[in-house]
Motif scaffolding. Structure first.
Motif, PDB file in Angstrom:
ATOM      1  N   SER A  44       0.808  -1.227   0.000  1.00 10.92           N
ATOM      2  CA  SER A  44       0.000   0.000   0.000  1.00 10.92           C
ATOM      3  C   SER A  44       0.836   1.270   0.000  1.00 10.92           C
ATOM      4  CB  SER A  44      -0.947   0.014   1.209  1.00 10.92           C
ATOM      5  OG  SER A  44      -0.217   0.065   2.421  1.00 10.92           O
ATOM      6  N   THR A  46       1.686   3.149   2.306  1.00 12.13           N
ATOM      7  CA  THR A  46       1.151   4.171   3.202  1.00 12.13           C
ATOM      8  C   THR A  46       1.941   4.155   4.499  1.00 12.13           C
ATOM      9  OG1 THR A  46      -0.443   2.658   4.230  1.00 12.13           O
ATOM     10  CG2 THR A  46      -1.163   3.835   2.240  1.00 12.13           C
ATOM     11  N   PHE A  51      -3.197  -1.203   5.509  1.00 16.34           N
ATOM     12  CA  PHE A  51      -3.955  -1.039   4.272  1.00 16.34           C
ATOM     13  C   PHE A  51      -3.549  -2.050   3.191  1.00 16.34           C
ATOM     14  CE2 PHE A  51      -4.749   2.966   6.409  1.00 16.34           C
ATOM     15  CZ  PHE A  51      -6.118   3.117   6.199  1.00 16.34           C
ATOM     16  N   PHE A  54      -6.189  -4.425   1.631  1.00  9.12           N
ATOM     17  CA  PHE A  54      -7.050  -4.117   0.485  1.00  9.12           C
ATOM     18  C   PHE A  54      -6.388  -4.419  -0.858  1.00  9.12           C
ATOM     19  CE2 PHE A  54      -8.390  -1.174   3.921  1.00  9.12           C
ATOM     20  CZ  PHE A  54      -9.629  -1.754   4.160  1.00  9.12           C
ATOM     21  N   PHE A 168      -6.950   6.082   0.573  1.00 12.64           N
ATOM     22  CA  PHE A 168      -6.639   5.830   1.981  1.00 12.64           C
ATOM     23  C   PHE A 168      -6.203   7.097   2.695  1.00 12.64           C
ATOM     24  CE2 PHE A 168      -4.986   1.607   0.122  1.00 12.64           C
ATOM     25  CZ  PHE A 168      -6.253   1.057   0.117  1.00 12.64           C
ATOM     26  N   ASP A 169      -5.305   7.855   2.072  1.00 10.14           N
ATOM     27  CA  ASP A 169      -4.745   9.020   2.760  1.00 10.14           C
ATOM     28  C   ASP A 169      -5.796  10.086   3.034  1.00 10.14           C
ATOM     29  OD1 ASP A 169      -5.028   9.676   0.088  1.00 10.14           O
ATOM     30  OD2 ASP A 169      -3.029  10.580  -0.127  1.00 10.14           O
ATOM     31  N   TYR A 171      -8.929   9.491   3.785  1.00  9.18           N
ATOM     32  CA  TYR A 171      -9.661   9.019   4.959  1.00  9.18           C
ATOM     33  C   TYR A 171      -8.842   9.239   6.234  1.00  9.18           C
ATOM     34  CZ  TYR A 171     -11.403   5.870   8.518  1.00  9.18           C
ATOM     35  OH  TYR A 171     -11.847   5.376   9.712  1.00  9.18           O
ATOM     36  N   VAL A 172      -7.582   8.869   6.204  1.00  9.89           N
ATOM     37  CA  VAL A 172      -6.723   8.996   7.389  1.00  9.89           C
ATOM     38  C   VAL A 172      -6.658  10.446   7.851  1.00  9.89           C
ATOM     39  CG1 VAL A 172      -4.355   8.770   8.233  1.00  9.89           C
ATOM     40  CG2 VAL A 172      -5.359   6.947   6.840  1.00  9.89           C
ATOM     41  N   THR A 183      -8.140   5.413  12.330  1.00 12.12           N
ATOM     42  CA  THR A 183      -7.599   5.730  11.004  1.00 12.12           C
ATOM     43  C   THR A 183      -7.162   4.491  10.238  1.00 12.12           C
ATOM     44  OG1 THR A 183      -5.281   5.958  11.712  1.00 12.12           O
ATOM     45  CG2 THR A 183      -6.709   7.906  11.936  1.00 12.12           C
ATOM     46  N   ASP A 185      -7.393   0.181   8.904  1.00 12.09           N
ATOM     47  CA  ASP A 185      -8.166  -0.516   7.876  1.00 12.09           C
ATOM     48  C   ASP A 185      -9.587  -0.853   8.292  1.00 12.09           C
ATOM     49  OD1 ASP A 185      -6.834  -2.354   9.694  1.00 12.09           O
ATOM     50  OD2 ASP A 185      -7.566  -3.981   8.432  1.00 12.09           O
ATOM     51  N   TYR A 188     -11.844   2.269   8.270  1.00 12.69           N
ATOM     52  CA  TYR A 188     -11.924   2.689   6.868  1.00 12.69           C
ATOM     53  C   TYR A 188     -12.912   1.805   6.117  1.00 12.69           C
ATOM     54  CZ  TYR A 188     -10.639   3.101   1.941  1.00 12.69           C
ATOM     55  OH  TYR A 188     -10.687   3.252   0.573  1.00 12.69           O
ATOM     56  N   GLN A 192     -16.637   2.566   4.066  1.00  8.53           N
ATOM     57  CA  GLN A 192     -16.842   2.276   2.649  1.00  8.53           C
ATOM     58  C   GLN A 192     -18.008   1.315   2.412  1.00  8.53           C
ATOM     59  OE1 GLN A 192     -14.735   4.288   0.602  1.00  8.53           O
ATOM     60  NE2 GLN A 192     -14.537   4.922   2.738  1.00  8.53           N
TER      61      GLN A 192
END
Length: 259
Positions: A44, A46, A51, A54, A168-169, A171-172, A183, A185, A188, A192
């Motif tokens: 990911s 990140t 993450f 996903f 992702f970023d 949302y975080v 923040t 997975d 998140y 979704q």
């Protein structure tokens, strides 16, 4: 039908993760599914390796499967389990509820910030970027909790997620005031799945039965959510990362009184 279970780990594997990999690989062989394990891929890119869960949504290598299930590395199939998770009817995405969490989070704060107050704060922060998001409630109007340790994606579900999931970023950044846990997975994924864009199936809890401690009493009380016909156990006892194979087998398969 071509099915697979995907697991990953970044960093050095602890004892429980090694045992989970072996356990889930054996389960896959019994149900004629493929087992994909990725180590240190850091897919990911990140700040949080969580993450990577996903990856099946965005990695085209998974597009050849009819169904993909993501599993955490603290998930264990019960002894000689032959019941096939892929026999469950899931249109897009399937996930299990953590039944006891709304009540526990009213009474306890875990990890310094996980509680019912911050659950509501997280929901409000999430709505600032996802206006249609509303976390399901229980009969006392407490926010329900859905665990990301076992997530079932159909082929069509993967397409739906790829089309609708936000970066992702983004949302975080929007939810960080609620605390780090919110923040990651799991929360998140909840935002979704519960905003009206994806038909979500609530799987029976026998596919992700939680075992963890409650509070800080001595001796510590255990919250054991295994059912009579249980299939998969989510081992979240503090210290269990270092359990050996025999101890994990006992905790997964035996009553608490026989541990």
């Amino acid at each position: 039908m071509r099915n697979c279970i995907y697991q990953y780990w970044n960093g050095n594997l602890n004892s429980a993760a090694e045992i989970s990999r072996e356990n889930i690989s054996s389960y896959c062989k019994r149900i004629n599914a493929e087992h994909i394990f990725e180590h240190n891929s850091n897919w990911s890119k990140t700040n949080s390796t969580y993450f990577d869960a996903f990856r099946p949504i965005y990695d085209d290598n998974f597009s050849t499967y009819d169904n993909v299930v993501y599993m955490d590395m603290d998930i264990f199939a019960m002894d000689n389990l032959k019941e096939n998770l892929f026999d469950e009817e899931v249109k897009f995405v399937g996930i299990c509820e953590e039944i006891s969490q709304p009540k526990l989070r009213e009474k306890y704060t875990v990890g310094g910030h996980i509680n019912s107050v911050n659950d509501k704060k997280w929901e409000k922060l999430s709505q600032s970027i996802i206006p249609n998001f509303k976390q399901p409630r229980d009969n006392k109007n407490r926010l329900k909790v859905f665990n990301s340790g076992v997530v079932f994606y159909s082929k069509e579900g993967i397409k739906k997620c790829r089309e609708n999931f936000i970066p992702f970023d983004r949302y975080v950044k929007a939810t960080k005031e609620a605390g780090r846990f919110y923040t990651l997975d799991q929360n998140y994924l909840n935002t979704q799945l519960f905003n009206g864009t994806i038909d979500t199936t609530i799987l029976d809890n026998r596919w992700n039965a939680q075992i963890h401690y409650i509070g800080h009493d001595n001796p510590r009380r255990v919250n054991d959510e295994r059912l009579e016909r249980n299939c998969l156990v989510h081992l979240q006892l503090s210290g269990s990362n270092d359990y050996d194979k025999e101890r994990i087998w006992k905790v997964v398969n035996l009553p608490v009184s026989l541990w």
